[in-house]
Design an enzyme around this catalytic site. Structure first.
Site, PDB file in Angstrom:
ATOM      1  N   ASN A 169     -30.646 -20.374  15.665  1.00  8.72           N
ATOM      2  CA  ASN A 169     -31.742 -21.290  15.383  1.00  8.72           C
ATOM      3  C   ASN A 169     -32.324 -22.055  16.589  1.00  8.72           C
ATOM      4  O   ASN A 169     -31.736 -23.039  17.125  1.00  8.72           O
ATOM      5  CB  ASN A 169     -31.104 -22.444  14.360  1.00  8.72           C
ATOM      6  CG  ASN A 169     -30.636 -22.075  13.207  1.00  8.72           C
ATOM      7  OD1 ASN A 169     -31.356 -22.227  12.049  1.00  8.72           O
ATOM      8  ND2 ASN A 169     -29.474 -21.524  12.784  1.00  8.72           N
ATOM      9  N   CYS A 215     -26.147 -18.286  18.617  1.00  8.22           N
ATOM     10  CA  CYS A 215     -27.174 -19.168  19.296  1.00  8.22           C
ATOM     11  C   CYS A 215     -27.081 -19.242  20.821  1.00  8.22           C
ATOM     12  O   CYS A 215     -27.069 -18.391  21.632  1.00  8.22           O
ATOM     13  CB  CYS A 215     -27.264 -20.177  18.462  1.00  8.22           C
ATOM     14  SG  CYS A 215     -29.115 -20.772  18.760  1.00  8.22           S
ATOM     15  N   GLU A 233     -25.099 -30.818  17.118  1.00 11.45           N
ATOM     16  CA  GLU A 233     -24.161 -30.037  17.212  1.00 11.45           C
ATOM     17  C   GLU A 233     -22.895 -30.616  17.815  1.00 11.45           C
ATOM     18  O   GLU A 233     -21.803 -30.341  17.307  1.00 11.45           O
ATOM     19  CB  GLU A 233     -24.394 -28.718  18.042  1.00 11.45           C
ATOM     20  CG  GLU A 233     -25.686 -28.018  17.183  1.00 11.45           C
ATOM     21  CD  GLU A 233     -25.365 -26.417  17.395  1.00 11.45           C
ATOM     22  OE1 GLU A 233     -24.481 -25.652  17.458  1.00 11.45           O
ATOM     23  OE2 GLU A 233     -26.655 -26.059  17.802  1.00 11.45           O
ATOM     24  N   GLU A 235     -27.468 -17.619  12.284  1.00  6.00           N
ATOM     25  CA  GLU A 235     -26.504 -18.758  12.369  1.00  6.00           C
ATOM     26  C   GLU A 235     -26.840 -19.778  11.225  1.00  6.00           C
ATOM     27  O   GLU A 235     -28.158 -20.127  10.824  1.00  6.00           O
ATOM     28  CB  GLU A 235     -26.804 -19.557  13.795  1.00  6.00           C
ATOM     29  CG  GLU A 235     -26.201 -20.631  13.957  1.00  6.00           C
ATOM     30  CD  GLU A 235     -26.754 -21.573  15.280  1.00  6.00           C
ATOM     31  OE1 GLU A 235     -27.755 -21.630  15.514  1.00  6.00           O
ATOM     32  OE2 GLU A 235     -25.715 -21.934  15.944  1.00  6.00           O
ATOM     33  N   ASN A 254     -18.914 -24.407  13.795  1.00  2.00           N
ATOM     34  CA  ASN A 254     -20.001 -23.674  13.714  1.00  2.00           C
ATOM     35  C   ASN A 254     -19.467 -22.175  13.740  1.00  2.00           C
ATOM     36  O   ASN A 254     -19.331 -21.672  14.787  1.00  2.00           O
ATOM     37  CB  ASN A 254     -20.991 -23.841  14.738  1.00  2.00           C
ATOM     38  CG  ASN A 254     -22.478 -23.119  14.465  1.00  2.00           C
ATOM     39  OD1 ASN A 254     -22.419 -22.423  13.526  1.00  2.00           O
ATOM     40  ND2 ASN A 254     -23.653 -23.735  15.039  1.00  2.00           N
ATOM     41  N   LYS A 307     -18.158 -21.300  17.367  1.00  2.00           N
ATOM     42  CA  LYS A 307     -19.097 -21.327  18.368  1.00  2.00           C
ATOM     43  C   LYS A 307     -18.692 -22.112  19.588  1.00  2.00           C
ATOM     44  O   LYS A 307     -17.872 -23.345  19.331  1.00  2.00           O
ATOM     45  CB  LYS A 307     -20.559 -22.010  17.918  1.00  2.00           C
ATOM     46  CG  LYS A 307     -21.563 -22.282  18.903  1.00  2.00           C
ATOM     47  CD  LYS A 307     -22.881 -22.649  18.323  1.00  2.00           C
ATOM     48  CE  LYS A 307     -23.805 -22.645  19.085  1.00  2.00           C
ATOM     49  NZ  LYS A 307     -25.279 -23.289  18.352  1.00  2.00           N
TER      50      LYS A 307
HETATM   51  N1  CDV Z   1     -28.648 -23.726  17.712  1.00  2.00           N
HETATM   52  C1  CDV Z   1     -28.751 -23.397  18.919  1.00  2.00           C
HETATM   53  O1  CDV Z   1     -27.530 -23.382  19.703  1.00  2.00           O
HETATM   54  N2  CDV Z   1     -29.908 -23.591  19.584  1.00  2.00           N
HETATM   55  C2  CDV Z   1     -29.836 -23.866  21.252  1.00  2.00           C
HETATM   56  C3  CDV Z   1     -30.431 -25.030  21.568  1.00  2.00           C
HETATM   57  C4  CDV Z   1     -30.381 -25.259  22.881  1.00  2.00           C
HETATM   58  C5  CDV Z   1     -32.127 -24.913  21.483  1.00  2.00           C
HETATM   59  C6  CDV Z   1     -30.422 -22.469  21.668  1.00  2.00           C
HETATM   60  O2  CDV Z   1     -29.863 -22.004  22.734  1.00  2.00           O
HETATM   61  O3  CDV Z   1     -31.179 -21.706  20.853  1.00  2.00           O
END
Ligand code: CDV
Length: 311
Positions: A190, A165, A139, A43, A103, A120
């Site tokens: 991430n 993610c 975000e 991502e 995203n 996303k």
């Molecule tokens: N970039 C993300 O979406 N990170 C999320 C947050 C909650 C840490 C994740 O689910 O990993």
């Protein structure tokens, strides 16, 4: 199918797009040399995980968003994909011609054509400035909720679905794609090892990541390829543990460090078919008439329906 997941170590604020793309190309070449036909990148792979920094939207757009894809910086990755005949998934921050911010992830086939796009849907974090927090997770400030749904594309004879993610933590993500006959779901992430919202033990960040991927692969009879951007980005640590998970729920390949690292597996699409014909034969065993609340309610706080009178 030869599937590669290309984990990335830190991308720092000072790193240029051109330098990052050189790392991606190097990993694409390694994946091809190890007989991979498709590579999953993380991502927001082209930049640092910038939602951790407070700034206004105009500054974020100027520094971190892609105004077109491919563009001059990313073109070498597309050129290498065409030369090697390897497809890929890539996450990046997208600015549309209308000025909307998403995203986003794209699916690129072995001829280097963009054949699918995902924006996303489950955006984590907040939009306000949390001045007490050690870093931000903005975000909800920088991105809109995606408007394309969860798609599945048949490319190179494989039904591939995409998410990003935080989407991986939500069962609806996978079920919507498995109901479109997804065989492989790919995602980048991430995940900061520190949760700024509550005192979550650090080890749970990796444990919950594994649990959701393994359970979701099994319950939906799909292969999953998940690629981290990890390590210390300007001192901010994110988990690694990129992996390839089989429809049996077993982890068949896993990154061992927190640097750039390519993992590869030959994935047997017949394994998913086996689970879809037996325990998860959706057509035979699902009862959607009993699942209505899933689409009628967002949260559990809505009033309960009056139960039917018995006898
Ligand atoms: N970039 C993300 O979406 N990170 C999320 C947050 C909650 C840490 C994740 O689910 O990993």
């Amino acid at each position: 199918m030869g599937l590669a997941v290309a984990q990335m170590g830190a991308v720092n604020l000072a790193d240029t797009r051109a330098a990052v793309v050189r790392r991606l190309v190097e990993m694409l070449r390694e994946a091809a040399a190890r007989q991979a036909e498709f590579v999953v990148f993380p991502e927001l792979a082209l930049t640092t995980f910038f939602p951790r920094y407070w700034m206004d939207e105009a500054e974020a757009v100027a520094r971190f968003f892609e105004k077109s894809m491919p563009n001059a910086d990313v073109q070498p990755l597309f050129d290498a994909a065409r030369e090697l005949g390897v497809g890929f998934y890539l996450g990046y921050a997208e600015l549309t011609p209308e000025g909307r911010r998403y995203n986003t992830a794209i699916l690129v086939d072995r001829g280097a054509n963009i054949v699918g796009k995902y924006r996303k849907i489950h955006l984590p974090g907040h939009a306000d400035h949390k001045t007490e927090a050690p870093f931000q997770h903005l975000e909800k400030k920088f991105f809109e909720v995606g408007d394309l749904g969860f798609g599945v594309w048949n490319t190179e004879g494989v039904n591939i679905g995409m998410c990003l993610c935080n989407d991986r933590r939500w069962p609806e993500t996978y079920r919507v794609m498995s109901l479109q006959s997804a065989e492989l779901i790919v995602l980048g992430y991430n995940t900061p090892s520190l949760n700024i919202h509550w005192n979550e033990p650090a080890h749970l960040r990796t444990t919950t990541h594994e649990i959701v991927l393994q359970a979701s692969a099994y319950q939906n009879a799909v292969w999953i390829g998940a690629a981290a951007k990890c390590g210390h980005e300007d001192g901010h640590h994110m988990i690694g543990s990129s992996m390839i998970v089989a429809p049996s729920g077993e982890i068949v390949a896993r990154a061992s460090g927190e640097e750039d690292e390519v993992i590869v597996a030959r994935i047997d699409l017949d394994m998913g078919r086996m689970f879809r014909e037996h325990v998860f034969n959706f057509a035979r065993h699902r009862s959607p008439q009993h699942y209505r609340l899933i689409v009628e309610r967002t949260g559990a706080g809505d009033p309960l329906p009056t139960p039917p009178v018995q006898g």
